[in-house]
Design an enzyme around this catalytic site. Structure first.
Site, PDB file in Angstrom:
ATOM      1  N   ASP A 143       0.987  -1.195  -0.149  1.00 29.71           N
ATOM      2  CA  ASP A 143      -0.158  -0.136   0.046  1.00 29.71           C
ATOM      3  C   ASP A 143       0.935   1.025   0.013  1.00 29.71           C
ATOM      4  O   ASP A 143       1.208   1.832   1.073  1.00 29.71           O
ATOM      5  CB  ASP A 143      -0.906   0.051   1.291  1.00 29.71           C
ATOM      6  CG  ASP A 143      -1.826   1.229   1.083  1.00 29.71           C
ATOM      7  OD1 ASP A 143      -1.905   1.708   0.314  1.00 29.71           O
ATOM      8  OD2 ASP A 143      -2.197   1.571   2.444  1.00 29.71           O
TER       9      ASP A 143
ATOM     10  N   HIS B  93      -1.577  -1.368   6.599  1.00 26.71           N
ATOM     11  CA  HIS B  93      -1.296  -0.324   7.346  1.00 26.71           C
ATOM     12  C   HIS B  93      -0.643  -0.991   8.722  1.00 26.71           C
ATOM     13  O   HIS B  93      -1.010  -0.265   9.797  1.00 26.71           O
ATOM     14  CB  HIS B  93      -2.447   0.483   8.129  1.00 26.71           C
ATOM     15  CG  HIS B  93      -2.879   1.354   6.770  1.00 26.71           C
ATOM     16  ND1 HIS B  93      -4.042   2.377   7.017  1.00 26.71           N
ATOM     17  CD2 HIS B  93      -2.501   1.551   5.542  1.00 26.71           C
ATOM     18  CE1 HIS B  93      -4.186   2.938   5.873  1.00 26.71           C
ATOM     19  NE2 HIS B  93      -3.361   2.617   4.908  1.00 26.71           N
TER      20      HIS B  93
ATOM     21  N   GLU C  43      -1.179  10.487   0.010  1.00 23.99           N
ATOM     22  CA  GLU C  43      -2.565  10.092   0.211  1.00 23.99           C
ATOM     23  C   GLU C  43      -2.968   9.501   1.597  1.00 23.99           C
ATOM     24  O   GLU C  43      -4.093   9.549   1.773  1.00 23.99           O
ATOM     25  CB  GLU C  43      -2.444   8.439  -0.850  1.00 23.99           C
ATOM     26  CG  GLU C  43      -3.817   8.080  -1.124  1.00 23.99           C
ATOM     27  CD  GLU C  43      -4.044   6.970  -0.090  1.00 23.99           C
ATOM     28  OE1 GLU C  43      -5.216   6.378  -0.084  1.00 23.99           O
ATOM     29  OE2 GLU C  43      -3.360   6.550   0.635  1.00 23.99           O
ATOM     30  N   GLU C  44      -2.049   8.938   2.178  1.00 24.35           N
ATOM     31  CA  GLU C  44      -2.278   8.395   3.364  1.00 24.35           C
ATOM     32  C   GLU C  44      -2.561   9.620   4.655  1.00 24.35           C
ATOM     33  O   GLU C  44      -3.062   9.426   5.591  1.00 24.35           O
ATOM     34  CB  GLU C  44      -1.060   7.689   4.074  1.00 24.35           C
ATOM     35  CG  GLU C  44      -0.644   6.337   3.331  1.00 24.35           C
ATOM     36  CD  GLU C  44      -1.689   5.556   3.269  1.00 24.35           C
ATOM     37  OE1 GLU C  44      -2.600   5.430   4.098  1.00 24.35           O
ATOM     38  OE2 GLU C  44      -1.442   4.292   2.658  1.00 24.35           O
TER      39      GLU C  44
END
Length: 349
Positions: free
Chosen positions: A138, A272, A170-171
């Protein structure tokens, strides 16, 4: 009693079929040899290893992220391409929850194909990670797939420009996508998007979100992707859960874009977390993502199909083909199936 027994058997069969879906939709096995111009998952993973370096977490606007970006730029430059870095401060609302997030982000962009005035196809993924993990899947899977696709497509110029956007932030709330939309003039020249994400490290890569109405996107996906995994029920379910990807930002500003959104969801326990590392990257999953990127990208690089007002129901059959039909036809067949089921139960009384 017979009627209840028959109904129970039918329900059990449906549940068994749903449970078996995981094994019926495995990604194709890794190829022992790749034909010329075919996606190479081993080579793509090696590219990702060089970009991630020591596999330290690298949230946006940190020294670790700077290192990843430098290695990413070096990898692209080593192909004979000239990436550019768009450095700006941006803010974005957090979709499906309250809040605003801001950061300085540095997007890396590279365009292949002649700038002939035609609209661009945008291929997007993000290179930042969460603070607790290295983000090898990710969205390292997306980064790896894009790098390998770049190396293959640069020698076969597409009919129109294709821009690869490796975004940062993005995170932190889809900030890299917002920075591109608000500050980069190129965003006004895009008409189609392929987005690469991950919510796991293994399993098939699902096409889990499309533009609305979806007929043009679904037809393109079904016609050109050789091992499709997608269904309209999953697309509808995704819209209801509190998750988001860069697509949320893109679609808010550019609802006219045709888009396809891809992600694997297997082995979600590593999502994550520190376990989202290179050791967990599955080559079959990476190959499935890369193949779909190449197939859908090749189709879209020739031009974007005209959007129609039709909404489609669709599902993959194994990974062999995509079954799609207009919504009203699907609804009629569903009602018919329910009527036949009730009739079968009644007769079995």
């Amino acid at each position: 009693m017979k009627r209840l027994l028959l109904l129970g058997l039918i329900v059990a069969g449906l549940l068994l079929g749903m449970a078996a879906t995981r094994w019926l939709t495995l990604p194709p096995p890794v190829r022992a040899e790749n034909a010329a111009g075919q996606f190479d998952s081993q080579r793509a993973k090696a590219r990702l290893m060089r970009v991630l370096g020591d596999e330290a977490p690298h949230p946006a606007d940190t020294l670790a992220s700077d290192g990843v970006r430098q290695r990413l730029v070096a990898e692209i430059s080593g192909m004979g391409l000239q990436p550019r870095i768009d450095d700006r401060f941006a803010c974005n609302g957090l979709f499906k929850q309250r809040g605003v997030s801001c950061a300085r982000v540095r997007n890396v962009l590279v365009t292949i194909g002649t700038d002939n005035g035609k609209p661009h196809l945008l291929v997007n993924s993000h290179y930042d990670s969460v603070p607790v993990g290295p983000g090898a899947s990710d969205a390292g899977l997306g980064v790896a797939a894009m790098l390998e696709a770049l190396s293959l497509m640069k020698d076969r110029p597409p009919a129109r420009p294709v821009t690869f956007l490796f975004n940062e932030g993005e995170e932190l709330g889809l900030i890299g996508a917002r920075a591109f939309l608000q500050g980069d003039p190129l965003s006004r020249r895009v008409d189609a998007l392929i987005n690469l994400e991950a919510r796991g490290t293994t399993g098939p890569v699902n096409m889990f979100e499309t533009s609305v109405p979806n007929a043009a996107a679904v037809k393109l996906f079904g016609d050109h992707v050789s091992h499709p995994v997608a269904n309209s029920l999953a697309v509808s379910a995704y819209r209801l859960i509190p998750n988001y990807t860069d697509v949320n930002s893109f679609v808010e500003d550019r609802p006219e874009w045709l888009f396809l959104n891809f992600a694997p969801i297997g082995n979600e326990t590593r999502y994550h977390s520190p376990g989202d590392n290179l050791a967990a990257v599955d080559l079959a999953t990476l190959q499935h993502m890369g193949d779909q990127l190449m197939e859908a990208g090749s189709a879209l690089s020739g031009g974007t199909p005209q959007v129609s007002s039709t909404e489609m129901l669709f599902t993959n059959v194994g990974t062999s083909f995509l079954l799609a039909m207009p919504f009203l036809l699907g609804l009629a067949l569903t009602v018919l199936a329910v009527c036949l089921l009730l009739r079968l139960v009644w007769v079995g009384k």
